[in-house]
Design an enzyme around this catalytic site. Structure first.
Site, PDB file in Angstrom:
ATOM      1  N   HIS A  92       0.848  -1.199   0.000  1.00 28.89           N
ATOM      2  CA  HIS A  92       0.000   0.000   0.000  1.00 28.89           C
ATOM      3  C   HIS A  92       0.881   1.246   0.000  1.00 28.89           C
ATOM      4  CE1 HIS A  92      -3.850  -2.104   0.923  1.00 28.89           C
ATOM      5  NE2 HIS A  92      -2.991  -3.037   1.307  1.00 28.89           N
ATOM      6  N   ASP A  94       0.006   4.208   0.739  1.00 30.52           N
ATOM      7  CA  ASP A  94      -0.273   5.012   1.938  1.00 30.52           C
ATOM      8  C   ASP A  94       0.210   4.335   3.221  1.00 30.52           C
ATOM      9  OD1 ASP A  94      -2.274   3.271   1.079  1.00 30.52           O
ATOM     10  OD2 ASP A  94      -3.916   4.397   1.967  1.00 30.52           O
ATOM     11  N   HIS A 273      -8.471  -8.219  -1.450  1.00 34.01           N
ATOM     12  CA  HIS A 273      -8.102  -8.618  -0.089  1.00 34.01           C
ATOM     13  C   HIS A 273      -9.167  -9.599   0.406  1.00 34.01           C
ATOM     14  CE1 HIS A 273      -5.633  -4.962   0.006  1.00 34.01           C
ATOM     15  NE2 HIS A 273      -5.093  -5.395   1.130  1.00 34.01           N
ATOM     16  N   GLU A 276      -8.181 -12.600   5.194  1.00 38.55           N
ATOM     17  CA  GLU A 276      -7.249 -11.961   6.129  1.00 38.55           C
ATOM     18  C   GLU A 276      -7.996 -11.623   7.427  1.00 38.55           C
ATOM     19  OE1 GLU A 276      -6.515  -7.875   5.287  1.00 38.55           O
ATOM     20  OE2 GLU A 276      -4.590  -7.804   6.335  1.00 38.55           O
ATOM     21  N   ASP A 354       2.951  -5.430   2.362  1.00 44.11           N
ATOM     22  CA  ASP A 354       1.690  -4.775   2.749  1.00 44.11           C
ATOM     23  C   ASP A 354       1.940  -3.290   3.052  1.00 44.11           C
ATOM     24  OD1 ASP A 354      -1.013  -5.121   2.729  1.00 44.11           O
ATOM     25  OD2 ASP A 354      -1.187  -5.852   4.772  1.00 44.11           O
TER      26      ASP A 354
HETATM   27  N1  ADE Z   1      -5.526  -1.425   3.708  1.00 37.94           N
HETATM   28  C1  ADE Z   1      -4.256  -1.280   4.110  1.00 37.94           C
HETATM   29  N2  ADE Z   1      -3.776  -2.421   4.616  1.00 37.94           N
HETATM   30  C2  ADE Z   1      -4.785  -3.322   4.541  1.00 37.94           C
HETATM   31  C3  ADE Z   1      -4.919  -4.680   4.920  1.00 37.94           C
HETATM   32  N3  ADE Z   1      -3.915  -5.367   5.461  1.00 37.94           N
HETATM   33  N4  ADE Z   1      -6.120  -5.266   4.731  1.00 37.94           N
HETATM   34  C4  ADE Z   1      -7.141  -4.590   4.177  1.00 37.94           C
HETATM   35  N5  ADE Z   1      -7.062  -3.322   3.800  1.00 37.94           N
HETATM   36  C5  ADE Z   1      -5.900  -2.686   3.979  1.00 37.94           C
HETATM   37 ZN    ZN Z   2      -3.112  -5.057   1.851  1.00 43.70          ZN
END
Ligand code: ADE
Ligand code: ZN
Length: 414
Positions: A92, A94, A273, A276, A354
């Site tokens: 990501h 951000d 995603h 998780e 990540d």
């Molecule tokens: N946004 C940033 N990290 C994330 C993650 N691990 N799972 C879902 N959305 C995310």
């Molecule tokens: Zn992610």
């Protein structure tokens, strides 16, 4: 919070007052800390007396040595892994800023942050010690606070690629949600800004980059659709994929299926995603209702053996993130992480960070962790690098060329 400096294997580490010896070891090397849990290693103090890793570190200046009693074959050093050519598919933007840049942007934009030094900020942003994916995601509010201008987005994207190139990442797909930059920016501005930064960094580094845009599970599905409509216009300008991120449990992917359908219809690749923050039914939905070609994380796939068999048969890649999974409690410990098991069962697994800043890791760290904590050997690590190249959202001929190039580089140095 007061920090204590202690020494583990001659290296200084800073831990919170009250931290355990194990915490100090983990601050240096997660893999080593995991060995403590399996009794493959123990800790001694400065004069060689064995200490209990569950004890507090005590005073500043404490000296600890980790004695490994049962490690396999000669280790591949982190330095060696840093030189390996690598590819990253799940990171990501951000969650991956340089802390110093964040501070500079905050000063320029008059944004208040919880710390005013890079070290303090790294600590404030760290997701170590959070209790859930939902709490983990709250850290992104801080990074996003300084990412609400086109110039900031452009700079952050540029620096991100430069940093990855420095650790020999030859191909990266980086993701973020343009929806989280409104109302300051329009979706168009929020897509074009990082593309400019990426283009400049690509010219300077030669690292190949694709941009993935994310719908957000907790935002209205109509917003995901609106994003997909704008994003498909950038398909030949650097946007390679569509994803769905955000809190997973209670926010089904199928609510956003219209956005996925539009992305697919216009030739954008899709990932999602899933598995998780929720179970295998969520992965099933990402694949069947949304047409995801890859799965972000997929950590809980093994809870449904039939689905696992399907994922193996269809060669659906999993974008796995070891350290992040620890932070979000998707797994209780590294030693119980299913990554190695999935690899052995024939799943196309890949290793990813990540969030470089929030998770406090580099891609090199993740490969090193897979080596030291999960026991992956050289051939298995090479397979994981090639899995990532083979799973890239690239046109077939470019993917084949990427695989061939990385494979021949690895043959020379690995
Ligand atoms: N946004 C940033 N990290 C994330 C993650 N691990 N799972 C879902 N959305 C995310
Ligand atoms: Zn992610």
């Amino acid at each position: 919070m007061a920090r204590l400096r202690v020494f583990v294997n001659e290296r200084p580490v800073d831990v919170a007052r009250g931290a355990t010896v194990r915490d100090a070891v983990a601050a240096l090397d997660h893999g080593l800390a995991d060995l403590l849990a399996t009794a493959a290693a123990y800790v001694t103090d400065g004069v060689g007396r064995q200490v209990d890793a569950r004890d507090p570190v005590g005073e500043a200046g404490g000296v600890f040595r980790v004695v490994v009693t049962a490690r396999r074959a000669p280790a591949i050093s982190k330095e060696a892994l840093r030189r390996w050519p690598k590819a990253e598919l799940h990171v990501h933007l951000d969650g991956s800023l340089r802390p110093a840049t964040m501070l500079e942007l905050a000063r320029e934009q008059h944004v208040r942050l919880p710390a005013d030094t890079p070290e303090g900020l790294t600590l404030a942003l760290s997701v170590q010690g959070v209790h859930s994916l939902e709490e983990y995601l709250t850290k992104y509010q801080l990074t996003l606070a300084v990412m609400q201008t086109a110039a900031a987005l452009e700079r952050i994207a540029y620096e991100f690629v430069v940093d990855l190139a420095a650790e020999q990442v030859r191909y990266v797909e980086v993701r973020y949600s343009p929806l989280l930059h409104r109302p300051a920016l329009t979706l168009t501005q929020a897509i074009e800004a990082p593309l400019r930064g990426i283009e400049r960094a690509v010219r300077e580094t030669g690292t190949r980059v694709g941009l993935i845009v994310c719908g957000i599970r907790t935002l209205p599905p109509a917003m995901s659709l609106e994003l997909a409509q704008v994003a498909v216009g950038y398909r030949s300008a650097g946007v390679v994929g569509f994803d769905l991120a955000g809190a997973e449990h209670g926010h089904p992917a199928e609510d956003h299926r219209a956005a996925f359908a539009l992305a697919v219809q216009h030739g954008l690749a899709c990932t999602c995603h899933a598995g998780e923050g929720d179970g295998p039914a969520s992965i099933h939905q990402a694949l069947q209702s949304c047409g995801a070609q890859r799965i972000g994380h997929g950590t809980r796939l093994g809870e449904d053996p039939a689905l696992l068999e399907y994922v193996v048969a269809q060669r659906i890649p999993l974008e796995m993130c070891l350290t992040s999974n620890l932070h979000t409690h998707a797994v209780p410990s590294l030693t119980t992480h299913p990554f190695r098991r999935y690899l052995e069962q024939g799943v196309v697994v890949t290793l990813n960070t990540d969030g470089r800043l929030v998770d406090g890791v580099t891609l090199t760290d993740e490969y090193h962790l897979a080596h030291t904590a999960l026991g992956l050997g050289k051939d298995e690590l090479v397979r994981v690098v090639l899995n990532a190249c083979e799973s890239a959202f690239l046109p077939e001929f470019e993917r084949v060329a990427l695989v061939a190039r990385i494979q021949s580089e690895l043959e020379k140095i690995a």
